[in-house]
Design a protein around this motif. Structure first.
Motif, mmCIF file in Angstrom:
data_model
loop_
_atom_site.group_PDB
_atom_site.id
_atom_site.type_symbol
_atom_site.label_atom_id
_atom_site.label_comp_id
_atom_site.label_asym_id
_atom_site.label_seq_id
_atom_site.Cartn_x
_atom_site.Cartn_y
_atom_site.Cartn_z
ATOM 1 N N ALA A 1 -97.299 51.884 -101.921
ATOM 2 C CA ALA A 1 -97.878 51.117 -103.033
ATOM 3 C C ALA A 1 -98.647 52.040 -103.972
ATOM 4 O O ALA A 1 -98.514 51.957 -105.199
ATOM 5 N N LYS A 2 -99.427 52.944 -103.391
ATOM 6 C CA LYS A 2 -100.212 53.897 -104.182
ATOM 7 C C LYS A 2 -99.292 54.693 -105.117
ATOM 8 O O LYS A 2 -99.586 54.857 -106.299
ATOM 9 N N ASN A 3 -98.168 55.160 -104.587
ATOM 10 C CA ASN A 3 -97.224 55.938 -105.400
ATOM 11 C C ASN A 3 -96.718 55.127 -106.586
ATOM 12 O O ASN A 3 -96.563 55.652 -107.695
ATOM 13 N N MET A 4 -96.478 53.827 -106.343
ATOM 14 C CA MET A 4 -95.966 52.967 -107.414
ATOM 15 C C MET A 4 -97.020 52.717 -108.495
ATOM 16 O O MET A 4 -96.731 52.777 -109.690
ATOM 17 N N PHE A 5 -98.256 52.444 -108.078
ATOM 18 C CA PHE A 5 -99.323 52.206 -109.063
ATOM 19 C C PHE A 5 -99.595 53.478 -109.868
ATOM 20 O O PHE A 5 -99.844 53.418 -111.076
#
Length: 217
Positions: free
Chosen positions: A87-91
């Motif tokens: 999720a962090k990578n996507m945000f």
């Protein structure tokens, strides 16, 4: 009205069927518009069809690799499944692609907190609050992050603002109580714990903390 706008209006009303219909028509009219795919994905995600939602987000990225909102939506989906690293990578990608929204900063901050990276989360939560000053939950999470980093005075400012915006935020009152207890202001701590319990009588942490202080008085 544009089909995408119409669909968003239906979504805001919770009319998922009509929203899906509008976005489907938007895709048929303009199959190269990534926004319609993202919107359709958001409808699918809202009704719990995450797998198909992901397909629509990925289709939007295939059409336009800079479709920042698609990365944000994938991030939300991954966050809901506790896949915090992904999720962090996507945000972060959404941010790099130009999405400078309060929501994206908030979710990136929340994800970093979930990864026990509070110090890195802090500037994103701060930015989220700066961009949307009336978001009570963003204030609360920012305050919580400050408190975890032992920045007590700064955290109390955010908790106070949170309860101004949302007078029924029992967790903010509880954390204000903890802060006052930390500052050895027992009366004020009791007042805050009581407020949390007035809002949420089964708030176990507030009930326990209140008893502890009462027993020590």
């Amino acid at each position: 009205m544009d089909k995408n706008q119409l669909g968003v209006q239906y979504m805001q009303e919770g009319n998922w069927e009509e929203a899906a219909k509008a976005f489907n028509e938007a895709i048929e009219e303009n199959p190269k518009d990534p926004i319609a795919y993202i919107n359709f994905g958001n409808v699918l995600s809202a009704v719990g069809d995450d797998e198909r939602a992901l397909n629509f987000y990925q289709k939007a990225i295939q059409i336009d690799e800079n479709a920042a909102a698609a990365y944000y939506s994938i991030g939300n989906l991954l966050f809901s499944k506790d896949l915090f690293n992904e999720a962090k990578n996507m945000f972060e990608t959404a941010m790099k692609k130009g999405l400078q929204s309060a929501d994206n900063f908030f979710m990136l901050g929340l994800t970093l907190v979930s990864l026990d990276q509070g110090r890195f989360a802090l500037p994103y939560l701060q930015r989220s609050v700066e961009l949307n000053e009336s978001d009570a939950e963003a204030r609360f999470q920012y305050g919580l992050c400050l408190a975890q980093l032992e920045l007590i005075d700064e955290s109390m400012v955010q908790f106070e603002k949170c309860v101004e915006l949302d007078p029924h935020h029992s967790d903010a009152y509880y954390n204000l109580g903890v802060s006052y207890a930390f500052k050895e202001n027992a009366d004020k701590a009791l007042e805050m714990f009581q407020k949390a319990l007035d809002i949420q009588p089964d708030h176990m942490l507030a009930g326990h903390a209140k008893k502890l202080i009462e027993n020590n008085q």
